[in-house]
Write an enzyme that holds these catalytic residues in place. Structure first.
Site, PDB file in Angstrom:
ATOM      1  N   GLU A 122      -2.708   4.784   8.355  1.00 39.37           N
ATOM      2  CA  GLU A 122      -1.489   4.043   7.972  1.00 39.37           C
ATOM      3  C   GLU A 122      -0.240   4.903   8.219  1.00 39.37           C
ATOM      4  O   GLU A 122       0.828   4.378   8.528  1.00 39.37           O
ATOM      5  CB  GLU A 122      -1.553   3.600   6.501  1.00 39.37           C
ATOM      6  CG  GLU A 122      -2.739   2.700   6.134  1.00 39.37           C
ATOM      7  CD  GLU A 122      -2.550   1.214   6.516  1.00 39.37           C
ATOM      8  OE1 GLU A 122      -1.726   0.891   7.404  1.00 39.37           O
ATOM      9  OE2 GLU A 122      -3.281   0.395   5.924  1.00 39.37           O
TER      10      GLU A 122
ATOM     11  N   GLU B 221       7.171 -11.407   3.250  1.00 42.61           N
ATOM     12  CA  GLU B 221       6.656 -11.506   4.617  1.00 42.61           C
ATOM     13  C   GLU B 221       7.128 -12.774   5.331  1.00 42.61           C
ATOM     14  O   GLU B 221       6.357 -13.462   5.997  1.00 42.61           O
ATOM     15  CB  GLU B 221       5.111 -11.458   4.596  1.00 42.61           C
ATOM     16  CG  GLU B 221       4.520 -10.871   5.845  1.00 42.61           C
ATOM     17  CD  GLU B 221       3.017 -10.598   5.691  1.00 42.61           C
ATOM     18  OE1 GLU B 221       2.535  -9.751   6.428  1.00 42.61           O
ATOM     19  OE2 GLU B 221       2.354 -11.217   4.835  1.00 42.61           O
TER      20      GLU B 221
ATOM     21  N   ARG C 119       8.428  -8.141   7.620  1.00 37.78           N
ATOM     22  CA  ARG C 119       7.301  -7.436   6.990  1.00 37.78           C
ATOM     23  C   ARG C 119       6.023  -7.506   7.833  1.00 37.78           C
ATOM     24  O   ARG C 119       5.140  -6.660   7.696  1.00 37.78           O
ATOM     25  CB  ARG C 119       7.051  -7.984   5.579  1.00 37.78           C
ATOM     26  CG  ARG C 119       5.984  -7.193   4.855  1.00 37.78           C
ATOM     27  CD  ARG C 119       5.880  -7.500   3.376  1.00 37.78           C
ATOM     28  NE  ARG C 119       4.864  -6.636   2.797  1.00 37.78           N
ATOM     29  CZ  ARG C 119       4.771  -6.340   1.513  1.00 37.78           C
ATOM     30  NH1 ARG C 119       5.622  -6.828   0.657  1.00 37.78           N
ATOM     31  NH2 ARG C 119       3.817  -5.532   1.085  1.00 37.78           N
TER      32      ARG C 119
ATOM     33  N   ASN D  52       1.687  -5.062   9.516  1.00 37.04           N
ATOM     34  CA  ASN D  52       0.326  -5.537   9.798  1.00 37.04           C
ATOM     35  C   ASN D  52      -0.158  -5.073  11.181  1.00 37.04           C
ATOM     36  O   ASN D  52      -1.196  -5.528  11.661  1.00 37.04           O
ATOM     37  CB  ASN D  52       0.306  -7.069   9.706  1.00 37.04           C
ATOM     38  CG  ASN D  52      -0.814  -7.594   8.846  1.00 37.04           C
ATOM     39  OD1 ASN D  52      -1.729  -8.235   9.337  1.00 37.04           O
ATOM     40  ND2 ASN D  52      -0.776  -7.305   7.553  1.00 37.04           N
TER      41      ASN D  52
ATOM     42  N   HIS E 297      -9.043  -6.188   9.786  1.00 34.77           N
ATOM     43  CA  HIS E 297      -9.604  -6.963   8.670  1.00 34.77           C
ATOM     44  C   HIS E 297     -10.885  -7.686   9.090  1.00 34.77           C
ATOM     45  O   HIS E 297     -11.813  -7.826   8.276  1.00 34.77           O
ATOM     46  CB  HIS E 297      -8.567  -7.964   8.147  1.00 34.77           C
ATOM     47  CG  HIS E 297      -7.520  -7.327   7.290  1.00 34.77           C
ATOM     48  ND1 HIS E 297      -6.391  -7.985   6.861  1.00 34.77           N
ATOM     49  CD2 HIS E 297      -7.429  -6.074   6.766  1.00 34.77           C
ATOM     50  CE1 HIS E 297      -5.652  -7.180   6.104  1.00 34.77           C
ATOM     51  NE2 HIS E 297      -6.260  -6.013   6.037  1.00 34.77           N
TER      52      HIS E 297
ATOM     53  N   HIS F  63     -10.764   1.088   5.113  1.00 37.30           N
ATOM     54  CA  HIS F  63      -9.675   0.310   5.697  1.00 37.30           C
ATOM     55  C   HIS F  63      -8.987   1.073   6.830  1.00 37.30           C
ATOM     56  O   HIS F  63      -8.745   0.521   7.908  1.00 37.30           O
ATOM     57  CB  HIS F  63      -8.683  -0.030   4.585  1.00 37.30           C
ATOM     58  CG  HIS F  63      -7.482  -0.798   5.033  1.00 37.30           C
ATOM     59  ND1 HIS F  63      -7.534  -2.090   5.489  1.00 37.30           N
ATOM     60  CD2 HIS F  63      -6.165  -0.425   5.105  1.00 37.30           C
ATOM     61  CE1 HIS F  63      -6.318  -2.495   5.802  1.00 37.30           C
ATOM     62  NE2 HIS F  63      -5.462  -1.503   5.579  1.00 37.30           N
TER      63      HIS F  63
HETATM   64  N1  LIG Z   1      -1.353  -3.816  -0.833  1.00 36.07           N
HETATM   65  C1  LIG Z   1      -1.063  -3.241   0.320  1.00 36.07           C
HETATM   66  O1  LIG Z   1       0.062  -3.342   0.826  1.00 36.07           O
HETATM   67  C2  LIG Z   1      -2.121  -2.435   1.005  1.00 36.07           C
HETATM   68  C3  LIG Z   1      -1.750  -1.586   2.043  1.00 36.07           C
HETATM   69  C4  LIG Z   1      -2.737  -0.835   2.659  1.00 36.07           C
HETATM   70  C5  LIG Z   1      -4.052  -0.907   2.221  1.00 36.07           C
HETATM   71  N2  LIG Z   1      -4.357  -1.726   1.199  1.00 36.07           N
HETATM   72  C6  LIG Z   1      -5.734  -1.783   0.685  1.00 36.07           C
HETATM   73  O2  LIG Z   1      -6.092  -0.493   0.202  1.00 36.07           O
HETATM   74  C7  LIG Z   1      -7.500  -0.372   0.230  1.00 36.07           C
HETATM   75  C8  LIG Z   1      -7.902   0.966   0.796  1.00 36.07           C
HETATM   76  O3  LIG Z   1      -7.410   1.970  -0.044  1.00 36.07           O
HETATM   77  P1  LIG Z   1      -7.936   3.482   0.030  1.00 36.07           P
HETATM   78  O4  LIG Z   1      -8.038   3.894   1.432  1.00 36.07           O
HETATM   79  O5  LIG Z   1      -7.089   4.223  -0.903  1.00 36.07           O
HETATM   80  O6  LIG Z   1      -9.427   3.376  -0.444  1.00 36.07           O
HETATM   81  P2  LIG Z   1     -10.142   3.127  -1.860  1.00 36.07           P
HETATM   82  O7  LIG Z   1      -9.260   2.622  -2.899  1.00 36.07           O
HETATM   83  O8  LIG Z   1     -11.338   2.322  -1.501  1.00 36.07           O
HETATM   84  O9  LIG Z   1     -10.571   4.607  -2.271  1.00 36.07           O
HETATM   85  C9  LIG Z   1     -11.519   5.305  -1.513  1.00 36.07           C
HETATM   86  C10 LIG Z   1     -12.491   6.060  -2.438  1.00 36.07           C
HETATM   87  O10 LIG Z   1     -11.840   7.204  -2.974  1.00 36.07           O
HETATM   88  C11 LIG Z   1     -12.021   7.254  -4.392  1.00 36.07           C
HETATM   89  N3  LIG Z   1     -10.859   7.971  -4.877  1.00 36.07           N
HETATM   90  C12 LIG Z   1      -9.596   7.514  -5.052  1.00 36.07           C
HETATM   91  N4  LIG Z   1      -8.777   8.518  -5.361  1.00 36.07           N
HETATM   92  C13 LIG Z   1      -9.518   9.648  -5.389  1.00 36.07           C
HETATM   93  C14 LIG Z   1      -9.226  11.021  -5.629  1.00 36.07           C
HETATM   94  N5  LIG Z   1      -7.984  11.428  -5.871  1.00 36.07           N
HETATM   95  N6  LIG Z   1     -10.236  11.904  -5.586  1.00 36.07           N
HETATM   96  C15 LIG Z   1     -11.505  11.512  -5.298  1.00 36.07           C
HETATM   97  N7  LIG Z   1     -11.845  10.225  -5.044  1.00 36.07           N
HETATM   98  C16 LIG Z   1     -10.845   9.310  -5.090  1.00 36.07           C
HETATM   99  C17 LIG Z   1     -12.143   5.797  -4.786  1.00 36.07           C
HETATM  100  O11 LIG Z   1     -12.752   5.623  -6.031  1.00 36.07           O
HETATM  101  C18 LIG Z   1     -12.976   5.254  -3.619  1.00 36.07           C
HETATM  102  O12 LIG Z   1     -14.348   5.502  -3.843  1.00 36.07           O
HETATM  103  C19 LIG Z   1      -8.018  -1.537   1.040  1.00 36.07           C
HETATM  104  O13 LIG Z   1      -8.561  -2.490   0.179  1.00 36.07           O
HETATM  105  C20 LIG Z   1      -6.780  -2.075   1.708  1.00 36.07           C
HETATM  106  O14 LIG Z   1      -6.883  -3.448   1.994  1.00 36.07           O
HETATM  107  C21 LIG Z   1      -3.422  -2.488   0.582  1.00 36.07           C
HETATM  108  O1  LIG Z   2       2.392  -4.340   3.200  1.00 31.60           O
HETATM  109  C1  LIG Z   2       2.119  -5.055   4.157  1.00 31.60           C
HETATM  110  O2  LIG Z   2       2.743  -6.079   4.408  1.00 31.60           O
HETATM  111  C2  LIG Z   2       1.018  -4.698   5.053  1.00 31.60           C
HETATM  112  O3  LIG Z   2       0.635  -5.477   5.910  1.00 31.60           O
HETATM  113  C3  LIG Z   2       0.404  -3.349   4.855  1.00 31.60           C
HETATM  114  C4  LIG Z   2      -1.036  -3.247   5.299  1.00 31.60           C
HETATM  115  O4  LIG Z   2      -1.269  -1.884   5.618  1.00 31.60           O
HETATM  116  C5  LIG Z   2      -2.027  -3.627   4.208  1.00 31.60           C
HETATM  117  O5  LIG Z   2      -3.328  -3.329   4.645  1.00 31.60           O
HETATM  118  C6  LIG Z   2      -1.958  -5.016   3.647  1.00 31.60           C
HETATM  119  O6  LIG Z   2      -2.801  -5.143   2.524  1.00 31.60           O
HETATM  120  C7  LIG Z   2      -2.386  -6.083   4.609  1.00 31.60           C
HETATM  121  O7  LIG Z   2      -2.007  -7.288   4.077  1.00 31.60           O
HETATM  122  P1  LIG Z   2      -2.553  -8.684   4.523  1.00 31.60           P
HETATM  123  O8  LIG Z   2      -1.486  -9.605   4.095  1.00 31.60           O
HETATM  124  O9  LIG Z   2      -2.785  -8.668   6.003  1.00 31.60           O
HETATM  125  O10 LIG Z   2      -3.803  -8.901   3.781  1.00 31.60           O
HETATM  126 ZN   LIG Z   3      -3.359  -1.515   5.824  1.00 31.06          ZN
END
Ligand SMILES: NC(=O)c1ccc[n+]([C@@H]2O[C@H](COP(=O)([O-])OP(=O)(O)OC[C@H]3O[C@@H](n4cnc5c(N)ncnc54)[C@H](O)[C@@H]3O)[C@@H](O)[C@H]2O)c1
Ligand SMILES: O=C(O)C(=O)C[C@@H](O)[C@H](O)[C@H](O)COP(=O)(O)O
Ligand SMILES: [Zn+2]
Length: 364
Positions: free
Chosen positions: A189, A241, A245, A249, A256, A268
C-alpha cells in the site's frame, strides 16, 4: 520522547465530515483516554487474539481512568471480518449497555480496524470509534479514511459503511513485533501511494529495499507519514468515493478477486502487489502507460519481496468476481490505471482481449 516528536496529520474538515488527526510517533498510547474524552462512560477495546496483551493493557489503562472498559477479543486477520464476528461484538456492546456517547477502540491490523469501525458504524446507527493500527498496512491505509466493513461469501468488503474514526494513533513501536511477511504486505500500500501520488516514496524504497522491509530502516517513519498524507488528502476531498477516492483502489480490482479465490488466506498487500502489476500492464496495453513506469512496478515490488504473479488457470473465476467490484457500474468493468507516474485515471470497459492479455503478463 517529547510531544514534538509526534507528527499530527489532519484528515477531513472540508468535505462535510468532522476533522480528526492521525498521530504518528512512539509511546503514544497515553493519548488514548484524551481521545476517548469525558462524554464516554463505557469503552470497548476490540483486538485480535495475537494482541491479547496489548488489548488488556489498553483496557486496564482506560479502567484506571474511570471508564467501564471491556476487551473484546476477535480472531486474527480476515477471520474477524465476518457477520458472525460483528454479531459477537454487538452482543458484547449490548450486554455492557453501550449508549451513543460510548466509544469503541479498534487495536490491530487492518482486518481488526475494518471490523471495529463497522461495529461502531452499525451500533445504535453510529458511535464514535478510535483506531489504534498496529501493522504498517493499517497505519498507512486501513485505519485512515473511514471505510469500514466485512467480507461475505460473495466477496471482499461487500458490506460496510463510511464511518470515519474520531482519531488514529500510530505507535511505531507496535511494528517491532510484526512478522516480516505482514510487514512487507504493508509495503504494497505504501508503494501504491508512491505510484498514484508521491513518487518520492518509490525513490526511498528503491534506495534500499532491504531496509524498507524492517521497522528499523532509516526511512520507516517517512514512508509511513508520506503514505498517510496521500491517503489523508484524497479522503479529505472525497470521503464517500464519489470520484477522486477511486484512485486509492489502484491494483485492488484484481487483488480482491484473488483474495476471495484464496479464501482470504493471502494477505491483502500480497494480492494488491499482483493487482498493481496487472493494472500497470493494463495501462500499458491500453496505450496509457509508458514501458518504463510499467516495468518499475515489477522491479520495486519484487525488490521488497512482494509477489508478481498468480495462477494462470484462474482467470475465468477472477473475471467473474471482478464484475461485482464496487467500481463496476452495471455491466461496465472499471479499473484504475496510470496515464503516467502519479497520474491515476479510470479505464472503463476495457476490451476483453486487452484484459486477458494483461492477465497473461501476471500469470504463473
Ligand atoms: N478500510 C480501508 O480503507 C482499508 C485499506 C487497506 C486495507 N484494508 C483491509 O485491511 C486488511 C489487511 O490488514 P493488515 O495487512 O493489517 O492485516 P491483518 O489485520 O490481517 O493483520 C495481519 C496479522 O498480524 C497480526 N498483528 C497485527 N498487529 C500485530 C503486531 N503489531 N504484532 C504482531 N502481530 C500483529 C494480526 O492479528 C493478523 O494475524 C484487509 O482486510 C484489507 O481489506 C482496509
Ligand atoms: O480507502 C480507499 O478508498 C481504498 O480503496 C483503500 C484500499 O487500499 C482498501 O483496501 C479498501 O478497503 C478497498 O476498498 P473497497 O471499497 O474496494 O472494498
Ligand atoms: Zn488496500
Amino acid at each position: 520522547m517529547t510531544d514534538q516528536s509526534v507528527t499530527r496529520i489532519q484528515v477531513g474538515g472540508s468535505a462535510g465530515h468532522d476533522p480528526y488527526e492521525v498521530l504518528v510517533g512512539r509511546q503514544l498510547l497515553g493519548e488514548l483516554p484524551t481521545l476517548v474524552g469525558p462524554r464516554a462512560r463505557r469503552v470497548a477495546v476490540i483486538h485480535p487474539e495475537a494482541l491479547a496483551d496489548t488489548g488488556e493493557a489498553l483496557r486496564q489503562d482506560l479502567a484506571d481512568q474511570g471508564y467501564e472498559a471491556i476487551a473484546v477479543q476477535v480472531p486474527n486477520a480476515e477471520e474477524a471480518k465476518t457477520a458472525e464476528v460483528a454479531a459477537y461484538c454487538w452482543k458484547a456492546l449490548g450486554q455492557t449497555g453501550f449508549t451513543r456517547t460510548d466509544v469503541i477502540v479498534g487495536v490491530g491490523g487492518g482486518a481488526t480496524t475494518d471490523l471495529a469501525g463497522f461495529v461502531a458504524a452499525t451500533w445504535l446507527r453510529g458511535v464514535r470509534w478510535i483506531a489504534v493500527p498496529t501493522t504498517v498496512l493499517a497505519m498507512v491505509d486501513a485505519a485512515v479514511g473511514g471505510k469500514t466493513g466485512i467480507n461475505t461469501a460473495e466477496g471482499k468488503n461487500l458490506v460496510g459503511a463510511f464511518h470515519p474514526p474520531a482519531g488514529v494513533i500510530c505507535d511505531l513501536a507496535a511494528l517491532d513485533s510484526l512478522g516480516v511477511h505482514d510487514y512487507v504486505s504493508g509495503l504494497a500500500e505504501i508503494i501504491k501511494a508512491g505510484f498514484i501520488a508521491d513518487p518520492v516514496i518509490l525513490d526511498l524504497v528503491e534506495a534500499d529495499p532491504g531496509a524498507a522491509r524492517t521497522p528499523a530502516g532509516p526511512h520507516t517513519a517517512e514512508l509511513i507519514e508520506r503514505s498517510i498524507r496521500v491517503k489523508a488528502e484524497v479522503v479529505s476531498g472525497d470521503l464517500k468515493e464519489a470520484g477522486l477516492r477511486e484512485i486509492l483502489n489502484y491494483g485492488h480490482t484484481l487483488a480482491h478477486a484473488i483474495e476471495k479465490n484464496e479464501r482470504y488466506k493471502w494477505r491483502h498487500g500480497a494480492a494488491v502487489s499482483v493487482g498493481m502489476v496487472f493494472a500497470a500492464e493494463l495501462g500499458r496495453l491500453a496505450g496509457r502507460l509508458d514501458d518504463e513506469t510499467a516495468d518499475r512496478h515489477r522491479a520495486v515490488l519484487e525488490s521488497v519481496g512482494l509477489p508478481l504473479t498468480y495462477r494462470g488457470d484462474q482467470w475465468p473465476k477472477l473475471l467473474q468476481t471482478m464484475k461485482v467490484d464496487k467500481k463496476s457500474r452495471g455491466d461496465l468493468l472499471r479499473f484504475i490505471v496510470l496515464d503516467g507516474l502519479a497520474k491515476p485515471t479510470v479505464l472503463e470497459g476495457p476490451d476483453p482481449a486487452v484484459l486477458l492479455a494483461a492477465y497473461g503478463e501476471v500469470s504463473a
